[in-house]
Design an enzyme around this catalytic site. Structure first.
Site, PDB file in Angstrom:
ATOM      1  N   ASN A  93       4.425 119.249 -35.312  1.00 15.43           N
ATOM      2  CA  ASN A  93       3.590 118.050 -35.279  1.00 15.43           C
ATOM      3  C   ASN A  93       4.408 116.832 -35.657  1.00 15.43           C
ATOM      4  O   ASN A  93       5.387 116.933 -36.418  1.00 15.43           O
ATOM      5  CB  ASN A  93       2.388 118.192 -36.217  1.00 15.43           C
ATOM      6  CG  ASN A  93       2.772 118.215 -37.680  1.00 15.43           C
ATOM      7  OD1 ASN A  93       3.110 119.282 -38.225  1.00 15.43           O
ATOM      8  ND2 ASN A  93       2.715 117.078 -38.332  1.00 15.43           N
ATOM      9  N   CYS A  94       4.059 115.694 -35.089  1.00 14.12           N
ATOM     10  CA  CYS A  94       4.669 114.441 -35.490  1.00 14.12           C
ATOM     11  C   CYS A  94       3.665 113.705 -36.366  1.00 14.12           C
ATOM     12  O   CYS A  94       2.870 114.326 -37.068  1.00 14.12           O
ATOM     13  CB  CYS A  94       5.097 113.628 -34.274  1.00 14.12           C
ATOM     14  SG  CYS A  94       3.747 113.136 -33.193  1.00 14.12           S
ATOM     15  N   ILE A  95       3.648 112.398 -36.308  1.00 12.50           N
ATOM     16  CA  ILE A  95       2.790 111.631 -37.211  1.00 12.50           C
ATOM     17  C   ILE A  95       1.316 111.765 -36.853  1.00 12.50           C
ATOM     18  O   ILE A  95       0.441 111.791 -37.727  1.00 12.50           O
ATOM     19  CB  ILE A  95       3.213 110.141 -37.187  1.00 12.50           C
ATOM     20  CG1 ILE A  95       4.669 110.008 -37.656  1.00 12.50           C
ATOM     21  CG2 ILE A  95       2.309 109.302 -38.080  1.00 12.50           C
ATOM     22  CD1 ILE A  95       5.238 108.630 -37.476  1.00 12.50           C
TER      23      ILE A  95
END
Length: 494
Positions: free
Chosen positions: A439-441
Site C-alpha cells: 500500500n502507498c499513502i
C-alpha cells in the site's frame, strides 16, 4: 533498474528516519563535552562532561551501528509481505558475510593478505552499509523465493519459512567467496586513485571530495579517507591537524586541512539548501519536511549527512551524483580562498568551532560567505534539476505523492475494515489469486496471478472509492487515508 533502486530507496526510509535525532544528540553531546573527541584543553571529567558523554553514546548507539538498521530495513522492505522472517534472513546474511570477510578469517584463509596493508585495511572496513544492503537484498530474495518451499517428508520440519535462513546462509557463503577476491581489488584501486591525485593541489582535493560522497552508498569511501585523513601513506590531514601541526612542520608538505575544509560549507549549509528545494518541490510536503528538514539540522550541528543522503540517493541516483559534484566544486573553492578547518568527527558546526582554535585553522569567518553561497547554489541546482527532469525525491516518490493529492477526499463507506478487506479480496478472485499486497499513502497496490478473475464491480461494492488497473495483473484500490487499516486486515487474510 531505476524502479528497483527506487524500491530500495523506499525500503531504506524506515531505518533512515531513526537517524536524525541520533545525530542531533551526538552534536549536542560534543558541544557540551568536547573533551570526548580530544579537543586540547577541554575538560575530561565533571557533570557537564558526563552529560555530554551520555548524549554522545545515546546517539552513537544507532549512528555507529547504522549498517544493522539497513540490513533489517532492506530485508523487510523488499520482502513480499513484510514478514519478520525476512529480517532474520537479512541478519543471518550480514553476520555470515561480515564474519567470513573479517580480517582474522581472511588472513587465516589467505596468509599473504596479512603482509599487504591495503588489502588488510579493506577487510578491516568490511562492516559497512554496502555489505548491509547486499545482506538485506539476499535475505529478502531468499525469503520471497523459499517462504513456501515444500521439502520431502523427512525434512518437512524445515519447510516453508524455516528453510529461509538456511538457504540465506548458503547463498551468503557463495557471495562471501566472490567478495573475498573482488573487494580488495576495488578497495586497492581506489587507494591508487587517491595516491594519484595527491599532487594536484586544490583540484585533487575537489576530486577527492567528489569521490568521497559518491562512494558513500558502497562504504568504499573509507579507502580514500585512509589515504587523505590518516597516516596510511604518510599524509594524514586529519591526524596532523588535531595534533596541532602546521604546514611546513613535522612532515606536513601540503596545505594542512585542505582535505577537510570543503566539507563544512556543504554539510552545514549546502544540505539545508538542497533540503529546502526538496520541500518546495514536494507534492507531499509533510513527508518531505519530516525527513529532510530534521536530517538537515542533523548535518548542520554535527555533520552527520547519511540521514539526508540515504533519503534520496536510491530514489534518484543521478541527483546524488550532482550532489557529490557540488562537494567537489566547493572543496576547490575553499582551497583557493584559504579557508581551513578540520574535523575530528565530521564537518558540522560543533567541529568547526573547536577546530578554529587549532594552529592550522585559517580564515574561519569565511564560512559565512562560503555557507551562504553553498546554500544558494545547492538550492538552485536541486530545484532546477527536480522540476526540470521530474526527479523522485522524498515527497515525490513514484506516483504516491500524486495519489495523496488526488485521493485526499476519498472515503470508505464504513469503518468495518475487516469486512471491506474481505469483500475486496473476494473481488480480486480470492487469496489464491493474490501474488503480492502493498500500500502507498492512499491506495492498496496488488499484483494478481490471473487478471481475468478480477471483478471490479464487486471490489467497488465493498465501499471503496475506486479501482484502477495500470496493467492486466496490477490492481490499485483507492481507499483514502485509512488504507493502512484495510491493508493490515487483508494481510491477515492472506
Amino acid at each position: 533498474m531505476m524502479k528497483k533502486l527506487q524500491k530500495l530507496g523506499k525500503a531504506l526510509m524506515l531505518p533512515v528516519a531513526a537517524l536524525p535525532i541520533c545525530g542531533i544528540l551526538m552534536g549536542l553531546g560534543y558541544a557540551i563535552a568536547p573533551g570526548v573527541m580530544g579537543v586540547p584543553g577541554a575538560a575530561t571529567s565533571g557533570a557537564l562532561y558526563n552529560i555530554g558523554f551520555l548524549l554522545i553514546k545515546a546517539g552513537g548507539a544507532l549512528i555507529d551501528n547504522m549498517a544493522w538498521l539497513f540490513v533489517i530495513g532492506v530485508a523487510v522492505g523488499l520482502s513480499d509481505d513484510r514478514d519478520g522472517t525476512s529480517a532474520l534472513a537479512g541478519l543471518v546474511s550480514w553476520l555470515m558475510m561480515t564474519n567470513l570477510l573479517s580480517t582474522g578469517v581472511v588472513t587465516t584463509l589467505m596468509p599473504a593478505i596479512a603482509d599487504d596493508p591495503v588489502k588488510t585495511l579493506a577487510f578491516d572496513k568490511i562492516q559497512n552499509v554496502f555489505i548491509a544492503i547486499i545482506a538485506g537484498i539476499i535475505g529478502s530474495a531468499c525469503y520471497n523465493r523459499f517462504k513456501s518451499a515444500k521439502l520431502p517428508d523427512w525434512l518437512a520440519f524445515f519447510s516453508g519459512k524455516r528453510c529461509v535462513a538456511i538457504v540465506t546462509g548458503l547463498v551468503s557463503i557463495v557471495v562471501s567467496v566472490v567478495l573475498l577476491f573482488v573487494w580488495p581489488i576495488i578497495f586497492g584501486a581506489l587507494v591508487s586513485v587517491g595516491e594519484a591525485i595527491i599532487g594536484m593541489d586544490g583540484i585533487g582535493a575537489g576530486i577527492y571530495a567528489f569521490l568521497n560522497r559518491l562512494l558513500i552508498p558502497t562504504g568504499l569511501h573509507h579507502a580514500l579517507n585512509n589515504v587523505f585523513w590518516f597516516d596510511t601513506i604518510g599524509l594524514g590531514d586529519l591526524s596532523h591537524y588535531w595534533a596541532g601541526d602546521v604546514t611546513g612542520q613535522n612532515g606536513v608538505t601540503w596545505s594542512l586541512g585542505m582535505y577537510m575544509s570543503g566539507f563544512f560549507p556543504c554539510m552545514m549549509f549546502g544540505v539545508f539548501g538542497a533540503a529546502l528545494a526538496m520541500i518546495k518541490t514536494a507534492k507531499n510536503k509533510k513527508a518531505a519536511i519530516g525527513l529532510v528538514l530534521s536530517a538537515a539540522i542533523c548535518a548542520f550541528i554535527c555533520g552527520v549527512t547519511e540521514p539526508f543522503e540515504f533519503g534520496f540517493m536510491f530514489l534518484c541516483f543521478p541527483l546524488y551524483i550532482v550532489y557529490a559534484a557540488l562537494y567537489g566544486i566547493f572543496t576547490v573553492i575553499t582551497y583557493y580562498v584559504g579557508f581551513r578547518a578540520g574535523f575530528c568527527f565530521s564537518a558540522g558546526a560543533t567541529d568547526l568551532v573547536f577546530s578554529s582554535f587549532l594552529p592550522a585553522a585559517n580564515n574561519t569567518l569565511m564560512i559565512i560567505p562560503l555557507g551562504i553561497a553553498a546554500f544558494v547554489v545547492f538550492y538552485l541546482v536541486f530545484y532546477f534539476a527536480i522540476t526540470k527532469f521530474n526527479l523522485k525525491t522524498p515527497g515525490r516518490e513514484d506516483e504516491e505523492a500524486d495519489f495523496a493529492e488526488a485521493d485526499k477526499n476519498a472515503t470508505l463507506a464504513n469503518n468495518d475494515f475487516t469486512a471491506i478487506a474481505a469483500a475486496v479480496l473476494e473481488g480480486l478472485g480470492g487469496k489464491e489469486n493474490v501474488a503480492s499486497l502493498d500500500n502507498c499513502i492512499t491506495r492498496l497496490r496488488i499484483e494478481v496471478k490471473d487478471g481475468t478473475q478480477v471483478n471490479e464491480k464487486k471490489i467497488k461494492e465493498a465501499g471503496v472509492a475506486g479501482v484502477m488497473r495500470p496493467s492486466q495483473t496490477a490492481i490499485q484500490v483507492i481507499i483514502g487515508t485509512k488504507v493502512q487499516f484495510v491493508a493490515d486486515e487483508m494481510a491477515k487474510m492472506l
